[in-house]
Scaffold this motif. Sequence first.
Motif, mmCIF file in Angstrom:
data_model
loop_
_atom_site.group_PDB
_atom_site.id
_atom_site.type_symbol
_atom_site.label_atom_id
_atom_site.label_comp_id
_atom_site.label_asym_id
_atom_site.label_seq_id
_atom_site.Cartn_x
_atom_site.Cartn_y
_atom_site.Cartn_z
ATOM 1 N N HIS A 104 21.195 -36.638 -21.265
ATOM 2 C CA HIS A 104 21.053 -37.667 -20.240
ATOM 3 C C HIS A 104 19.760 -37.482 -19.443
ATOM 4 C CE1 HIS A 104 22.424 -40.798 -17.650
ATOM 5 N NE2 HIS A 104 22.381 -40.028 -16.574
ATOM 6 N N TYR A 105 19.536 -36.272 -18.967
ATOM 7 C CA TYR A 105 18.410 -36.066 -18.057
ATOM 8 C C TYR A 105 17.052 -35.944 -18.737
ATOM 9 C CZ TYR A 105 21.375 -35.991 -14.046
ATOM 10 O OH TYR A 105 22.239 -36.385 -13.070
ATOM 11 N N THR A 106 17.028 -35.599 -19.991
ATOM 12 C CA THR A 106 15.716 -35.491 -20.631
ATOM 13 C C THR A 106 15.277 -36.824 -21.236
ATOM 14 O OG1 THR A 106 16.801 -34.598 -22.570
ATOM 15 C CG2 THR A 106 15.733 -33.016 -21.107
ATOM 16 N N ASN A 107 16.091 -37.838 -21.078
ATOM 17 C CA ASN A 107 15.720 -39.141 -21.639
ATOM 18 C C ASN A 107 15.808 -40.244 -20.591
ATOM 19 O OD1 ASN A 107 15.413 -38.520 -24.640
ATOM 20 N ND2 ASN A 107 17.392 -37.609 -24.151
ATOM 21 N N ILE A 108 15.444 -39.907 -19.359
ATOM 22 C CA ILE A 108 15.669 -40.862 -18.274
ATOM 23 C C ILE A 108 14.843 -42.139 -18.415
ATOM 24 C CG2 ILE A 108 16.661 -39.540 -16.349
ATOM 25 C CD1 ILE A 108 13.793 -38.882 -15.502
ATOM 26 N N ASP A 109 13.712 -42.059 -19.087
ATOM 27 C CA ASP A 109 12.874 -43.251 -19.193
ATOM 28 C C ASP A 109 13.203 -44.120 -20.397
ATOM 29 O OD1 ASP A 109 11.535 -42.825 -16.880
ATOM 30 O OD2 ASP A 109 9.916 -41.681 -17.805
ATOM 31 N N LYS A 110 14.079 -43.620 -21.242
ATOM 32 C CA LYS A 110 14.402 -44.384 -22.458
ATOM 33 C C LYS A 110 15.865 -44.775 -22.453
ATOM 34 C CE LYS A 110 11.710 -40.990 -24.614
ATOM 35 N NZ LYS A 110 12.153 -39.719 -25.148
ATOM 36 N N VAL A 111 16.147 -45.871 -23.132
ATOM 37 C CA VAL A 111 17.549 -46.248 -23.272
ATOM 38 C C VAL A 111 18.092 -45.568 -24.531
ATOM 39 C CG1 VAL A 111 19.173 -48.148 -23.586
ATOM 40 C CG2 VAL A 111 17.145 -48.455 -22.154
ATOM 41 N N ILE A 112 18.928 -44.576 -24.310
ATOM 42 C CA ILE A 112 19.529 -43.873 -25.436
ATOM 43 C C ILE A 112 21.015 -44.206 -25.426
ATOM 44 C CG2 ILE A 112 19.967 -41.633 -26.540
ATOM 45 C CD1 ILE A 112 17.018 -42.095 -26.425
ATOM 46 N N LYS A 113 21.368 -45.153 -26.242
ATOM 47 C CA LYS A 113 22.744 -45.639 -26.225
ATOM 48 C C LYS A 113 23.461 -45.290 -27.535
ATOM 49 C CE LYS A 113 25.017 -49.651 -24.412
ATOM 50 N NZ LYS A 113 24.913 -51.026 -23.932
ATOM 51 N N ILE A 114 22.701 -45.273 -28.606
ATOM 52 C CA ILE A 114 23.309 -44.989 -29.909
ATOM 53 C C ILE A 114 22.719 -43.689 -30.454
ATOM 54 C CG2 ILE A 114 23.817 -45.920 -32.197
ATOM 55 C CD1 ILE A 114 22.998 -48.624 -31.128
ATOM 56 N N ILE A 115 23.575 -42.708 -30.615
ATOM 57 C CA ILE A 115 23.108 -41.391 -31.044
ATOM 58 C C ILE A 115 23.775 -40.999 -32.357
ATOM 59 C CG2 ILE A 115 23.047 -38.929 -30.477
ATOM 60 C CD1 ILE A 115 22.915 -39.661 -27.536
ATOM 61 N N GLN A 116 22.943 -40.589 -33.290
ATOM 62 C CA GLN A 116 23.454 -40.067 -34.558
ATOM 63 C C GLN A 116 23.523 -38.550 -34.477
ATOM 64 O OE1 GLN A 116 20.479 -40.113 -37.590
ATOM 65 N NE2 GLN A 116 21.906 -39.683 -39.255
ATOM 66 N N ILE A 117 24.612 -37.991 -34.969
ATOM 67 C CA ILE A 117 24.719 -36.532 -35.052
ATOM 68 C C ILE A 117 24.671 -36.179 -36.533
ATOM 69 C CG2 ILE A 117 26.210 -34.513 -34.691
ATOM 70 C CD1 ILE A 117 26.427 -37.450 -32.346
ATOM 71 N N THR A 118 23.676 -35.382 -36.889
ATOM 72 C CA THR A 118 23.581 -35.011 -38.298
ATOM 73 C C THR A 118 23.196 -33.545 -38.443
ATOM 74 O OG1 THR A 118 22.816 -35.782 -40.472
ATOM 75 C CG2 THR A 118 21.162 -35.706 -38.716
ATOM 76 N N SER A 119 23.124 -33.083 -39.683
ATOM 77 C CA SER A 119 22.672 -31.720 -39.965
ATOM 78 C C SER A 119 22.156 -31.738 -41.387
ATOM 79 C CB SER A 119 23.826 -30.719 -39.837
ATOM 80 O OG SER A 119 24.708 -30.851 -40.924
ATOM 81 N N SER A 120 21.612 -30.618 -41.830
ATOM 82 C CA SER A 120 21.061 -30.635 -43.189
ATOM 83 C C SER A 120 22.130 -30.453 -44.251
ATOM 84 C CB SER A 120 19.966 -29.584 -43.328
ATOM 85 O OG SER A 120 20.295 -28.445 -42.601
ATOM 86 N N LEU A 121 23.159 -29.672 -43.944
ATOM 87 C CA LEU A 121 24.153 -29.347 -44.969
ATOM 88 C C LEU A 121 25.568 -29.709 -44.514
ATOM 89 C CD1 LEU A 121 22.728 -25.773 -45.666
ATOM 90 C CD2 LEU A 121 22.307 -27.818 -47.059
ATOM 91 N N GLN A 122 26.445 -29.700 -45.459
ATOM 92 C CA GLN A 122 27.851 -29.946 -45.159
ATOM 93 C C GLN A 122 28.456 -28.743 -44.418
ATOM 94 O OE1 GLN A 122 30.314 -30.307 -48.674
ATOM 95 N NE2 GLN A 122 32.042 -29.966 -47.286
ATOM 96 N N GLY A 123 29.398 -29.003 -43.549
ATOM 97 C CA GLY A 123 30.160 -27.918 -42.925
ATOM 98 C C GLY A 123 29.488 -27.237 -41.748
ATOM 99 N N GLU A 124 28.409 -27.833 -41.235
ATOM 100 C CA GLU A 124 27.709 -27.190 -40.111
ATOM 101 C C GLU A 124 28.324 -27.545 -38.751
ATOM 102 O OE1 GLU A 124 23.464 -26.067 -40.433
ATOM 103 O OE2 GLU A 124 23.334 -27.824 -41.732
ATOM 104 N N GLY A 125 29.217 -28.518 -38.776
ATOM 105 C CA GLY A 125 29.915 -28.862 -37.532
ATOM 106 C C GLY A 125 29.600 -30.238 -36.965
ATOM 107 N N LYS A 126 29.015 -31.107 -37.771
ATOM 108 C CA LYS A 126 28.667 -32.458 -37.295
ATOM 109 C C LYS A 126 29.869 -33.196 -36.710
ATOM 110 C CE LYS A 126 27.201 -33.505 -41.421
ATOM 111 N NZ LYS A 126 27.073 -32.141 -41.939
ATOM 112 N N SER A 127 30.944 -33.259 -37.487
ATOM 113 C CA SER A 127 32.114 -34.042 -37.052
ATOM 114 C C SER A 127 32.760 -33.420 -35.823
ATOM 115 C CB SER A 127 33.134 -34.148 -38.184
ATOM 116 O OG SER A 127 32.525 -34.744 -39.309
ATOM 117 N N THR A 128 32.852 -32.098 -35.821
ATOM 118 C CA THR A 128 33.427 -31.387 -34.681
ATOM 119 C C THR A 128 32.629 -31.686 -33.422
ATOM 120 O OG1 THR A 128 33.947 -29.611 -36.242
ATOM 121 C CG2 THR A 128 34.140 -29.083 -33.905
#
Length: 222
Positions: free
Chosen positions: A27-51
């Motif tokens: 929230h605080y490091t993006n105060i000048d931009k509208v960040i409403k849609i965020i993707q959570i990803t990683s390089s490999l399976q099982g790294e904890g994206k869904s969690t």
Amino acid sequence: MKNTIVTHVDPKSPISESFRNLRTNVHYTNIDKVIKIIQITSSLQGEGKSTITANYGVTLAQSGKKVLVMDCDLRRPQIHKMFSLSNTNGLSNILVGDNLMDKNIKETKIHNLFILTSGPIPPNPAEMLDSKRMRELVDSLKDHFDMILIDSPPVMPVTDGLILSQIVDGTIMVVALGSTEREAYKKSMDALENIGANILGTVINKASSKAGYYVNYEYEYK
Ligand SMILES: Nc1ncnc2c1ncn2[C@@H]1O[C@H](COP(=O)(O)OP(=O)(O)O)[C@@H](O)[C@H]1O
Ligand SMILES: [Mg+2]
């Protein structure tokens, strides 16, 4: 609901605290931009994206924001399991035009938190995520929620994560500690940067096995 959603079952725990730090940092490091849609990803399976997507969603909802978690991992969807929801209908049905958006968004027991499950696994996930209909869907969902979190497949084996990075306002990378993950992480970051993805930061997951479950949020982990 499964106990994996620690932010819901144990909001006072140190892990829940680290999710609140994640929320504050983004929230605080993006105060000048509208960040409403965020993707959570990683390089490999099982790294904890869904969690991490689920817990981050809960934490945002706890702060009073109306949140939608979208399961865009059309290969190994997990979000419906974490929230004990049916997945007979979901994103894939909407994308092929079989269902209307409103009918598919599910309420959870958590106030302010809504879920769009993946729906049945399609034969062509990347193509579906790259469609005009997908972009239109995300665009119209924007008006109904304060924040949308997108859970996605890993970047290394498939292009889905790269495709989604072009639809969202920002991408959060997850990396589990370990040398394989670090190598893959560097390659994925390069791929994302090459196509101009807005990388918000990296969550280092599984940082301490003693604590059992630990997340940390850093911006310049490379
Ligand atoms: N910090 C953590 N500590 C312990 N187990 C974790 C942690 N993060 C994820 N897990 C577990 O690791 C497994 C993979 O996590 P998941 O979120 O499904 O990964 P991904 O979505 O990246 O494939 C799950 O069983 C999950 O409960
Ligand atoms: Mg997953």
